[in-house]
Write a protein that holds these residues in place. Sequence first.
Motif, PDB file in Angstrom:
ATOM      1  N   GLU A 238       9.108  -3.075  -6.842  1.00 18.06           N
ATOM      2  CA  GLU A 238       7.802  -2.636  -7.350  1.00 18.06           C
ATOM      3  C   GLU A 238       7.380  -1.354  -6.632  1.00 18.06           C
ATOM      4  O   GLU A 238       6.847  -0.437  -7.229  1.00 18.06           O
TER       5      GLU A 238
ATOM      6  N   GLU B 210      12.069 -11.764   3.269  1.00 20.39           N
ATOM      7  CA  GLU B 210      11.163 -12.182   2.214  1.00 20.39           C
ATOM      8  C   GLU B 210       9.867 -11.371   2.257  1.00 20.39           C
ATOM      9  O   GLU B 210       9.397 -10.865   1.240  1.00 20.39           O
ATOM     10  N   GLU B 211       9.319 -11.250   3.465  1.00 24.21           N
ATOM     11  CA  GLU B 211       8.084 -10.487   3.638  1.00 24.21           C
ATOM     12  C   GLU B 211       8.305  -9.034   3.211  1.00 24.21           C
ATOM     13  O   GLU B 211       7.469  -8.428   2.541  1.00 24.21           O
TER      14      GLU B 211
ATOM     15  N   ILE C 257      10.445  -7.783   1.085  1.00 26.44           N
ATOM     16  CA  ILE C 257      10.612  -7.598  -0.361  1.00 26.44           C
ATOM     17  C   ILE C 257       9.310  -7.890  -1.110  1.00 26.44           C
ATOM     18  O   ILE C 257       8.909  -7.136  -1.998  1.00 26.44           O
ATOM     19  N   TYR C 258       8.642  -8.991  -0.708  1.00 26.32           N
ATOM     20  CA  TYR C 258       7.505  -9.437  -1.525  1.00 26.32           C
ATOM     21  C   TYR C 258       6.138  -9.111  -0.939  1.00 26.32           C
ATOM     22  O   TYR C 258       5.134  -9.193  -1.631  1.00 26.32           O
TER      23      TYR C 258
ATOM     24  N   ASP D 271       2.686  -7.501   0.450  1.00 24.00           N
ATOM     25  CA  ASP D 271       1.819  -6.465  -0.095  1.00 24.00           C
ATOM     26  C   ASP D 271       1.937  -5.152   0.653  1.00 24.00           C
ATOM     27  O   ASP D 271       1.742  -4.083   0.092  1.00 24.00           O
TER      28      ASP D 271
ATOM     29  N   ARG E  20       6.404  -5.175  -2.376  1.00 24.94           N
ATOM     30  CA  ARG E  20       5.577  -5.844  -3.398  1.00 24.94           C
ATOM     31  C   ARG E  20       6.378  -6.501  -4.508  1.00 24.94           C
ATOM     32  O   ARG E  20       5.939  -6.553  -5.668  1.00 24.94           O
ATOM     33  N   GLY E  21       7.561  -6.946  -4.184  1.00 26.15           N
ATOM     34  CA  GLY E  21       8.312  -7.730  -5.162  1.00 26.15           C
ATOM     35  C   GLY E  21       9.154  -6.897  -6.104  1.00 26.15           C
ATOM     36  O   GLY E  21       9.296  -5.688  -5.943  1.00 26.15           O
TER      37      GLY E  21
ATOM     38  N   GLN F 278      13.392 -11.377 -11.728  1.00 26.92           N
ATOM     39  CA  GLN F 278      13.968 -12.126 -10.609  1.00 26.92           C
ATOM     40  C   GLN F 278      14.892 -11.229  -9.797  1.00 26.92           C
ATOM     41  O   GLN F 278      15.568 -10.365 -10.354  1.00 26.92           O
TER      42      GLN F 278
ATOM     43  N   THR G 197      16.973 -14.396   1.329  1.00 30.84           N
ATOM     44  CA  THR G 197      15.850 -14.697   2.224  1.00 30.84           C
ATOM     45  C   THR G 197      16.196 -15.812   3.204  1.00 30.84           C
ATOM     46  O   THR G 197      15.477 -16.053   4.157  1.00 30.84           O
TER      47      THR G 197
ATOM     48  N   ASP H 173      17.814  -6.476  -9.843  1.00 29.76           N
ATOM     49  CA  ASP H 173      17.135  -7.553 -10.558  1.00 29.76           C
ATOM     50  C   ASP H 173      18.105  -8.247 -11.512  1.00 29.76           C
ATOM     51  O   ASP H 173      19.281  -7.885 -11.609  1.00 29.76           O
TER      52      ASP H 173
END
Lengths: 445, 322
Positions: free
Chosen positions: A248, A262-263, A265-266, A268, A272-273, A279, A299, A334
């Motif tokens: 993102e 994980e933090e 990649i996803y 804020d 942000r994913g 996926q 992850t 993805d």
Amino acid sequence: MGRKLLLEHIDVPGIETFEVYRQKGGYRSVEKALKSMSPDEVVEEVKKSGLRGRGGAGFPTGMKWSFLAKPEGVPRYLLCNADESEPGTFKDRYLMQYLPHLLIEGMIVSSFALGTNLSYIYIRGEYLFVLEILEKAIAEAYANGFLGKNILGTGYDLDLRVSPGGGAYICGEETALIESLEGKRGNPRIKPPFPAVKGLWGCPTVVNNVESLATVVPIINMGADEYVKIGTEQSRGTKLISACGNLERPGVYEIDLGLSVEEFIYGDDWCRGIKNGKQLKALVPGGSSVPILPTHLITKTANGDTRFMSYESLSDGGFASGSMLGSGGFIAFDEDQCIVRNTWNFTRFYAHESCGQCSPCREGTAWMEKVLWRIENGEGTMEDIALLEDINKKIEGNTICPLGDAAAWPVASAIRHFREEFEWHIKHPQEAMSRNYGLLKGATV
Amino acid sequence: MVKVTIDGVEIEVEEGTTILNAARQVGGDIVPPAMCYYSKLEGSGGKCRTCLVEVAAGSEKDPRPMPKLVASCSTQVQHGMIVKNASSERVKTGRAGVTEFLLANHPLDCPICDQAGECHLQDLGFEHGKEATRYREERRTFDPIDIGDKIKLHMNRCILCYRCVYTANQITDQRVHGVMHRGSHAEISTYIEKAIDNDFSGNVIDVCPVGALTDKTFRFKSRVWFLKPMDAHRDCPTCSGKAVVWMFGNEIYRVTARKDKYGEIETIDGKTAWICNTCRFETKEVDKWNVEGPRLINRHSVISQNHYTLQNPLNNNTKNIQ
Ligand SMILES: Cc1cc2nc3c(=O)[nH]c(=O)nc-3n(C[C@H](O)[C@H](O)[C@H](O)COP(=O)(O)O)c2cc1C
Ligand code: SF4
Ligand code: FES
């Protein structure tokens, strides 16, 4: 947002100029090192900081420095490796483009520590615009007495030059870099002798990555005792990560080593994913040469532990289920992406960039490229998968420089984790030609 | 002196000797094949990887094994080192791999190649190669080019050992010969096909381990195994004049330098006996040479050893085929 040691002032307007950079506390580490420390003390400080080379191999910088031979009356050289050509890696370019003085500052302190009076920045040919930025900044540093004769009245002399390459990935290998800098064809040398004994013009030489040298600045400013509080035991400090692919918010981030994958990649504050709510299918965490990880190993490690952004955690599980931090070229794929096509694309790069000196790399990379191209285009056979694995094994470890390994690992890991995708291409030649595996089947979890 | 063990044979050699040269001091099966190293050419070696060996113990002080196979031509022995060449399975696999790589794009045109019978790639293929190829792709091809009026370059056959480049660099005055491009596009070239115009340029033919560089004055004249090599000399103002003349009946078909069993030009009176182009290309009359007598043939070649009969499908003796 996390702590920033390198990129602290990146958003300050005019930070690329000497004046603004100095106002923001720039060149303090030069004053501190040259006026209050001996060269050996600087080396000691860097050793204590636990800094590991940011160019890919992660070799402890202080230890590398202490290996430098110091025969009487022979000049020594420090070379900054700004050849950054590994697909997915663009953090050095970002740093040099926006904070040229940070690299120059780091190089002055490092040159002082190593006792060199002439240092070079070897920059890849495609970064010519960055070369101009660096040359301007170097001229400013000369004009303000931070380069040239008798720096800050301490009696220490240092000249710094920038030299562009012709645009070859192989010239990032340190001995090929030296050959190229000497004006020759950029072929890696046969080692030993190592550059620490016989490098540029046959003299003792240290080659370090841009980010490694820039990191010397905060280490000297804050002191190694403070620096080691950041990160994990085997991965001290912060690291620049160039995140790209289907994220993102891709870009260059400075993270504390030990942040969870994980933090990163996803979270804020970070990427942000995955873009468009898709996926995550696969991840190459450290530049194209490191093993690719499938969804379930990104992850979490194979043991189910949380995977962190650190040298030790990313390589947890070895090549069977781990990867490497490498140069920090973080590439996310993805569910729509085709691993076969990507593997072919990476291999095409290595075949194109092989110097062609040694037979396993010259012939092996070109051969793998052709086989992968056939599989991707519906002309593969089941034997081709075993063939690829076999070619791989015969390249790995048998070449002059690690480019052979760098070419072998992505293929080996793609087959290890995505074998069914290769098989699908072979069993469905028509569909392989007309459709994308990823789009067809979604993530393989 | 340092002590080293190669395939169980223990020898003492001078410090600084490479594993390959240590093995050559013993000779026989323990000597790894070397396609790019050439002791007379500074800087050569390390490239082809045919000479890879396993180091089972690094030295007496540090007896740990080396994790990777190493190039024996460019790795120095240490006191107490234990090396495995013919006795190592890893070496066999690795070398078979290298052989396959070297042959992947090779045209396999031995039947029309002048080098057949004295070609190191032929020998290597026989000893370490397979009967069939797994290479299904289109082979890389180049057009043959002339390097001057006496030398032909068949880039298709080249294994990029760089020996000719070092020769051009080290024994001719002006180097116009080198490698262009990279990866599998790399090729030997003179600057835009400029002739190497130099008294000693013909020596690149002798150092070439394959048939990539051949003598145009001898091309297609005869197979080498039909010729009788004779040691001969003449008074030459340019070189030592010590050469080998290859005769059929009373006629000289070609002239080469004197080479040892590793394909290297011999050292005579302390100097490498390179020969000049006049001797090589322009002195084919018997009366211009003092013929000393037949030369001992070095039977390294698979052809002169009659090895090929072993590959006859009607013959059950396949022990030499790996
Ligand atoms: C084929 C190849 C390409 C490389 N490219 C780079 C590069 O672009 N930048 C870099 O810093 N290191 C590169 N390296 C690693 C360097 O050889 C060397 O290890 C590094 O510059 C050392 O710096 P460091 O210890 O500060 O990481 C490359 C290595 C290989 C084998
Ligand atoms: S032409 Fe012959 S000597 Fe020259 S690099 Fe090729 S194989 Fe080696
Ligand atoms: S002879 Fe040693 S690598 Fe070629």
